[in-house]
Design a protein around this motif. Structure first.
Motif, PDB file in Angstrom:
ATOM      1  N   GLN A 136     165.709 155.820  69.308  1.00 23.74           N
ATOM      2  CA  GLN A 136     166.829 156.791  69.523  1.00 23.74           C
ATOM      3  C   GLN A 136     167.050 158.039  70.089  1.00 23.74           C
ATOM      4  O   GLN A 136     167.508 158.726  70.956  1.00 23.74           O
ATOM      5  CB  GLN A 136     167.837 157.009  68.215  1.00 23.74           C
ATOM      6  CG  GLN A 136     168.197 155.699  67.479  1.00 23.74           C
ATOM      7  CD  GLN A 136     168.740 155.637  66.121  1.00 23.74           C
ATOM      8  OE1 GLN A 136     168.176 156.430  65.270  1.00 23.74           O
ATOM      9  NE2 GLN A 136     169.788 155.137  65.574  1.00 23.74           N
ATOM     10  N   THR A 187     172.653 158.549  71.476  1.00 25.60           N
ATOM     11  CA  THR A 187     172.967 157.682  70.228  1.00 25.60           C
ATOM     12  C   THR A 187     173.904 158.334  69.335  1.00 25.60           C
ATOM     13  O   THR A 187     174.211 157.622  68.328  1.00 25.60           O
ATOM     14  CB  THR A 187     171.652 157.279  69.877  1.00 25.60           C
ATOM     15  OG1 THR A 187     171.058 158.408  69.413  1.00 25.60           O
ATOM     16  CG2 THR A 187     170.938 156.241  70.804  1.00 25.60           C
ATOM     17  N   THR A 202     174.240 153.318  69.156  1.00 21.66           N
ATOM     18  CA  THR A 202     173.023 152.882  69.492  1.00 21.66           C
ATOM     19  C   THR A 202     172.994 151.572  70.573  1.00 21.66           C
ATOM     20  O   THR A 202     172.274 151.444  71.434  1.00 21.66           O
ATOM     21  CB  THR A 202     171.670 152.822  68.376  1.00 21.66           C
ATOM     22  OG1 THR A 202     171.745 154.119  67.656  1.00 21.66           O
ATOM     23  CG2 THR A 202     170.439 152.575  68.940  1.00 21.66           C
ATOM     24  N   SER A 212     174.236 152.559  73.890  1.00 29.31           N
ATOM     25  CA  SER A 212     173.116 153.574  74.401  1.00 29.31           C
ATOM     26  C   SER A 212     171.967 152.434  75.162  1.00 29.31           C
ATOM     27  O   SER A 212     171.749 152.584  76.255  1.00 29.31           O
ATOM     28  CB  SER A 212     172.531 154.405  73.660  1.00 29.31           C
ATOM     29  OG  SER A 212     173.496 155.355  73.288  1.00 29.31           O
TER      30      SER A 212
END
Length: 420
Positions: free
Chosen positions: A370, A380, A391, A394
């Motif tokens: 992250q 994130t 997340t 992302s």
């Protein structure tokens, strides 16, 4: 409190990595480990004294909740602070087994063999339960197999002592005190005795490991003897209670939990989301097929699930997947129950290979991932070690930017790419 959303709300044991699958309770939990301060005789004495003061202060609250002095006297006789319970609670390692490692044990040859034996031995009972609640007997048996290895590992901790210890500890004191009150009510109504009120160190009880509040809400007296006895060697009440729980949470009779599928070349992996539902005919038009090669029958709305990314097995999961997750939130657990049930019914192993050269990320590695994603411009929205929707988005954005398959899977290989 939902029964056994234990992966996030109730401490449960995670299995360590095993060279060979052994038949024990399989309940995963996702939490970081916490190191205990070494205890000494002096600290133990202080803790025990503090625990007894807590019990003394708790008794009026229990009486206010309707618990009689007689019940309290019987329940707290010889109850002490249990250091092992706190150690087990605080030193739970995060669930770091990969999905394939988990399934190796959940659907091991031994667990399948013992499950088929349990089905034969209790076929009349399980057929009655299936007719009464509409829940497949193989699903009920699979829950039984994962929770207590078909009744072999029901737990031998004093539930009152374990819950009181956890309530006193205070980290989740309000939750465990509530469970303690419910456990005392179980004793007061006479469903079992203080001596027989045994369970896991975290207070989960019986063949299928109900926590007290869920027992109160969903347990049934299937034998008709006036007691909801999930602790007995006779598993009837426990298994029927499990079916009743699933039925009350929306079980759809005749619908599978999920079906292994294959995805076409060029599949839009952005569609692989639990939030996106299409009926099997719609998925078929996009090229999704059963792993057996045909079209998936119309069982209703379904999502595509990729527990190991695009290099592992893919599943088309239906409402009953969500129903099982009300028993335990872990995706591995739900697939474990479903796949074990399929094997007990006579199906073979999954057809797709897993990426066994990969492994699950540790809690620290997920936080590192992250952090690196955010630093590289794929925010994130926080670093908590949990692979949630932000997340996932992302990861997919990072994969798309690299020209990789955007399956959103948080793999070790992905972390290595981020480190480079």
């Amino acid at each position: 409190m939902k029964h056994l959303a234990l992966a996030t709300t109730l401490a449960v044991t995670a299995l360590p990595a095993l060279a060979k699958p052994v038949e024990v309770s399989l309940r995963p939990v996702a939490r970081p480990a916490i190191t205990l301060v070494p205890t000494t005789t002096e600290t133990t004495t202080k803790v025990n004294a503090g625990f007894q003061r807590w019990v003394k202060a708790f008794l009026p609250r229990a009486r206010a909740a309707g618990i009689s002095d007689r019940t309290l006297t019987r329940a707290f006789r010889d109850v002490h602070f249990n250091e092992e319970v706190i150690e087990r609670d605080r030193n739970q390692s995060e669930f770091t087994k990969s999905i394939w490692e988990y399934l190796d044990s959940a659907a091991s040859d031994k667990r399948i063999k013992n499950g088929k034996s349990a089905l034969r031995q209790h076929r009349r009972l399980l057929n009655q339960i299936e007719r009464s609640y509409g829940v497949d007997k193989e699903i009920v048996t699979a829950v039984w197999g994962l929770e207590s290895a078909y009744g072999e590992y029901r737990g031998d901790h004093n539930v009152i002592e374990a819950l009181a210890t956890l309530a006193y500890d205070g980290r989740r004191g309000k939750f465990f005190e509530g469970q303690l009150i419910e456990a005392l009510k179980i004793l007061q109504t006479g469903d079992t005795t203080a001596a027989k009120l045994k369970g896991s160190w975290a207070g989960a009880m019986g063949h299928t490991q109900f926590i007290p509040s869920s027992y109160q809400a969903f347990a049934v007296d299937f034998t008709g003897d006036g007691r909801r006895d999930i602790w007995s060697d006779n598993p009837a009440d426990a298994l029927a209670s499990t079916a009743a729980y699933l039925k009350k949470h929306g079980w759809v009779t005749g619908q599978p939990w999920g079906v292994e599928v294959t995805l076409p070349r060029g599949f839009n992996y952005g569609l692989a989301s639990r939030k996106i539902k299409k009926n099997p005919a719609e998925w078929a038009r996009l090229g999704v097929r059963s792993a057996n090669g045909g079209k998936v029958p119309n069982y209703g709305g379904a999502s595509i699930l990729l527990p190991a990314g695009h290099r592992g097995a893919a599943f088309m999961v239906f409402k009953n997947f969500q129903v099982i997750s009300r028993y335990n939130l872990s995706t591995s657990y739900v697939i474990g129950v479903g796949h074990l049930a399929d094997r007990l019914e006579g199906d073979g192993p999954l057809k797709t290979n897993w990426p066994r050269n990969d492994r699950a990320l540790t809690f620290a590695e997920r936080k590192e991932m992250q952090t690196l994603l955010t630093k590289k411009g794929f925010d994130t929205q926080g670093v908590d070690g949990l692979i949630g929707p932000m997340t996932l988005a992302s990861i997919r954005a990072f994969q798309s930017a690299r020209g990789d398959v955007p399956d959103g899977y948080a793999s070790l290989s992905l972390l290595k790419k981020l480190r480079r």
